[in-house]
Enzyme design. Sequence first.
Site, PDB file in Angstrom:
ATOM      1  NE  ARG A   1      -4.334  -1.154   0.002  1.00  0.00           N
ATOM      2  CZ  ARG A   1      -4.528  -2.241  -0.963  1.00  0.00           C
ATOM      3  NH1 ARG A   1      -3.490  -2.402  -1.788  1.00  0.00           N
ATOM      4  NH2 ARG A   1      -5.772  -2.646  -0.930  1.00  0.00           N
TER       5      ARG A   1
ATOM      6  CD  GLU B   1      -3.237   3.084  -5.398  1.00  0.00           C
ATOM      7  OE1 GLU B   1      -4.563   2.553  -5.625  1.00  0.00           O
ATOM      8  OE2 GLU B   1      -2.421   2.318  -5.122  1.00  0.00           O
TER       9      GLU B   1
ATOM     10  CG  HIS C   1      -3.440  -0.631  -6.987  1.00  0.00           C
ATOM     11  ND1 HIS C   1      -3.836  -0.185  -5.893  1.00  0.00           N
ATOM     12  CD2 HIS C   1      -3.187  -2.190  -6.632  1.00  0.00           C
ATOM     13  CE1 HIS C   1      -4.178  -1.011  -5.056  1.00  0.00           C
ATOM     14  NE2 HIS C   1      -3.919  -2.375  -5.391  1.00  0.00           N
TER      15      HIS C   1
HETATM   16  P1  NAP Z   1      -1.236 -10.815   5.238  1.00  0.00           P
HETATM   17  O1  NAP Z   1      -1.197 -12.412   4.932  1.00  0.00           O
HETATM   18  O2  NAP Z   1      -2.060 -10.472   6.339  1.00  0.00           O
HETATM   19  O3  NAP Z   1       0.190 -10.429   5.443  1.00  0.00           O
HETATM   20  C1  NAP Z   1       0.479  -9.214   5.898  1.00  0.00           C
HETATM   21  C2  NAP Z   1       1.831  -9.402   6.819  1.00  0.00           C
HETATM   22  O4  NAP Z   1       2.335  -7.961   7.029  1.00  0.00           O
HETATM   23  C3  NAP Z   1       1.517 -10.172   7.638  1.00  0.00           C
HETATM   24  O5  NAP Z   1       2.445 -10.954   7.765  1.00  0.00           O
HETATM   25  C4  NAP Z   1       1.754  -8.936   9.242  1.00  0.00           C
HETATM   26  O6  NAP Z   1       2.544  -9.792  10.210  1.00  0.00           O
HETATM   27  C5  NAP Z   1       2.723  -7.906   8.555  1.00  0.00           C
HETATM   28  N1  NAP Z   1       2.289  -6.708   9.173  1.00  0.00           N
HETATM   29  C6  NAP Z   1       1.025  -6.311   9.315  1.00  0.00           C
HETATM   30  N2  NAP Z   1       1.334  -5.360  10.064  1.00  0.00           N
HETATM   31  C7  NAP Z   1       2.669  -4.862  10.405  1.00  0.00           C
HETATM   32  C8  NAP Z   1       3.591  -3.971  10.899  1.00  0.00           C
HETATM   33  N3  NAP Z   1       2.786  -2.743  11.878  1.00  0.00           N
HETATM   34  N4  NAP Z   1       4.764  -4.081  11.014  1.00  0.00           N
HETATM   35  C9  NAP Z   1       5.364  -5.146  10.470  1.00  0.00           C
HETATM   36  N5  NAP Z   1       4.626  -6.232   9.679  1.00  0.00           N
HETATM   37  C10 NAP Z   1       3.297  -5.952   9.673  1.00  0.00           C
HETATM   38  O7  NAP Z   1      -1.670 -10.364   3.717  1.00  0.00           O
HETATM   39  P2  NAP Z   1      -1.539 -10.485   2.124  1.00  0.00           P
HETATM   40  O8  NAP Z   1      -2.670 -11.326   1.609  1.00  0.00           O
HETATM   41  O9  NAP Z   1      -0.039 -10.831   2.099  1.00  0.00           O
HETATM   42  O10 NAP Z   1      -1.753  -8.944   1.542  1.00  0.00           O
HETATM   43  C11 NAP Z   1      -0.850  -7.612   1.950  1.00  0.00           C
HETATM   44  C12 NAP Z   1      -0.942  -6.767   1.354  1.00  0.00           C
HETATM   45  O11 NAP Z   1      -0.598  -6.864   0.239  1.00  0.00           O
HETATM   46  C13 NAP Z   1      -2.669  -6.383   1.573  1.00  0.00           C
HETATM   47  O12 NAP Z   1      -3.019  -5.799   2.876  1.00  0.00           O
HETATM   48  C14 NAP Z   1      -2.834  -5.221   0.489  1.00  0.00           C
HETATM   49  O13 NAP Z   1      -2.523  -3.902   0.927  1.00  0.00           O
HETATM   50  C15 NAP Z   1      -1.563  -5.782  -0.657  1.00  0.00           C
HETATM   51  N6  NAP Z   1      -1.980  -6.118  -1.756  1.00  0.00           N
HETATM   52  C16 NAP Z   1      -1.538  -5.471  -3.103  1.00  0.00           C
HETATM   53  C17 NAP Z   1      -2.090  -5.717  -4.065  1.00  0.00           C
HETATM   54  C18 NAP Z   1      -1.962  -4.858  -5.387  1.00  0.00           C
HETATM   55  O14 NAP Z   1      -2.478  -5.168  -6.422  1.00  0.00           O
HETATM   56  N7  NAP Z   1      -0.680  -4.244  -5.428  1.00  0.00           N
HETATM   57  C19 NAP Z   1      -2.800  -6.854  -4.222  1.00  0.00           C
HETATM   58  C20 NAP Z   1      -3.084  -7.678  -3.295  1.00  0.00           C
HETATM   59  C21 NAP Z   1      -2.897  -7.093  -1.906  1.00  0.00           C
HETATM   60  P3  NAP Z   1       2.425  -9.509  11.630  1.00  0.00           P
HETATM   61  O15 NAP Z   1       1.134  -9.399  11.890  1.00  0.00           O
HETATM   62  O16 NAP Z   1       3.123 -10.323  12.357  1.00  0.00           O
HETATM   63  O17 NAP Z   1       3.008  -8.054  11.850  1.00  0.00           O
HETATM   64  C1  8YV Z   2      -7.128  -4.837  -5.934  1.00  0.00           C
HETATM   65  C2  8YV Z   2      -5.685  -4.909  -3.924  1.00  0.00           C
HETATM   66  O1  8YV Z   2      -6.824  -4.046  -7.025  1.00  0.00           O
HETATM   67  O2  8YV Z   2      -6.565  -6.780  -2.969  1.00  0.00           O
HETATM   68  C3  8YV Z   2      -5.965  -5.825  -2.822  1.00  0.00           C
HETATM   69  O3  8YV Z   2      -5.830  -5.456  -1.681  1.00  0.00           O
HETATM   70  O4  8YV Z   2      -4.967  -3.944  -3.791  1.00  0.00           O
HETATM   71  C4  8YV Z   2      -6.114  -5.211  -5.247  1.00  0.00           C
HETATM   72  O5  8YV Z   2      -5.861  -6.838  -5.430  1.00  0.00           O
HETATM   73  C5  8YV Z   2      -8.067  -3.686  -5.115  1.00  0.00           C
HETATM   74  O6  8YV Z   2      -8.372  -4.149  -3.773  1.00  0.00           O
HETATM   75  C6  8YV Z   2      -9.368  -3.520  -5.867  1.00  0.00           C
HETATM   76  O7  8YV Z   2      -9.764  -2.302  -5.686  1.00  0.00           O
END
Ligand code: NAP
Ligand code: 8YV
Length: 325
Positions: A236, A265, A283
Amino acid sequence: MATATKSIAILVPGDLNKHALKRIESEFSIYRIVDGSASHVTPEMAERVRGLSTMVAPVSAELIDALPNLEIVANYGVGYDKVDAKHAATKGVMVTNTPDVLTEEVADVALGLLINTIRQLSAAENWLRAGKWESEGPYRLTPLTLRGRRAGIFGMGRIGRAIARRLEASGLSVEYHNRSRVKDVSYKYHDTLKGLAESVDTLVSVAPGTPSTANAVNAEILAALGKNGVFINIGRGSTVDEAALATALKEGTIAAAGLDVFADEPHVPQALLDAPNTSLLPHVGSASEHTRRAMADLSVDNLVSWFTEGKAITAVPETADVARP
Ligand code: NAP
Ligand code: 8YV
């Protein structure tokens, strides 16, 4: 199924994935409003709406409070920073997200973005398309390489692990920082982000956007990453101090950055557009038809399961204990 749920009203603020919309329209009764402002809620909506489905529109405490019969908010996306899940929990409203179905897709883009940032593939293609290969010769040798890099992951969760596997397969060492150590991985753990940044030269952020991660990647962390440092953000935009990042790129505090996400964004700060050695994406981490359809299905399946089985499929941690009224 549809007959059992057809009288239940779902509110959709703002845009929603087409497949999700189609399913909601066929399985529920639907209200649409242009964005997440509570001022759009009519007395009829307030009376009838029991579910809400959102892709881009924020779901604030005000919107939740304007819908007294709301039971569930289905977020299209795994990151649910735009939904006030804490407030939802206090009101007994379930919040769901779309984990797992997008993990590998997003990890693919993280790796692609890293390689593009370091080996300048977009710029090299532009060189070819502009006819410069013929007129001026080969594209320049890239000053940066993936070879010998030490990677650090900020946020070793579902997507972090999938990125780590790809980095390992590409010959990079992997370390990470989370608030807590992950039991079943052997990568080196750092209990501070600064410790991680000091130890590696390639920092990949895939942490969620929360108050505890806001501006976590700041000038101090970028300085710790160092002159050969590459920063990739697929998590993010709010986790990064974008002004400090632009300055670090301009002044050579770090070598390059690849960003898929931004704090405001779709606005991208001019300082980042102007910064040297950047690869910027709008994104697109999960943005394939295949994966977006799977996300749409999971978000609507959560609504269906809630109203037919009485339970959500993928509740977010804040509302894990919320039960159907
Ligand atoms: P997840 O399995 O919940 O992983 C998040 C990780 O971040 C956890 O291991 C957590 O560990 C760590 N974390 C949370 N708060 C923290 C802090 N303050 N300091 C250090 N570590 C921290 O989530 P995920 O499914 O991998 O997704 C992660 C993120 O990717 C989403 O929340 C979203 O924002 C982003 N994302 C982006 C896209 C894109 O299109 N660019 C798509 C999908 C997701 P701890 O709780 O132990 O700290
Ligand atoms: C999506 C994402 O583009 O899953 C997330 O956290 O950042 C992306 O997969 C978004 O949430 C759709 O608006």
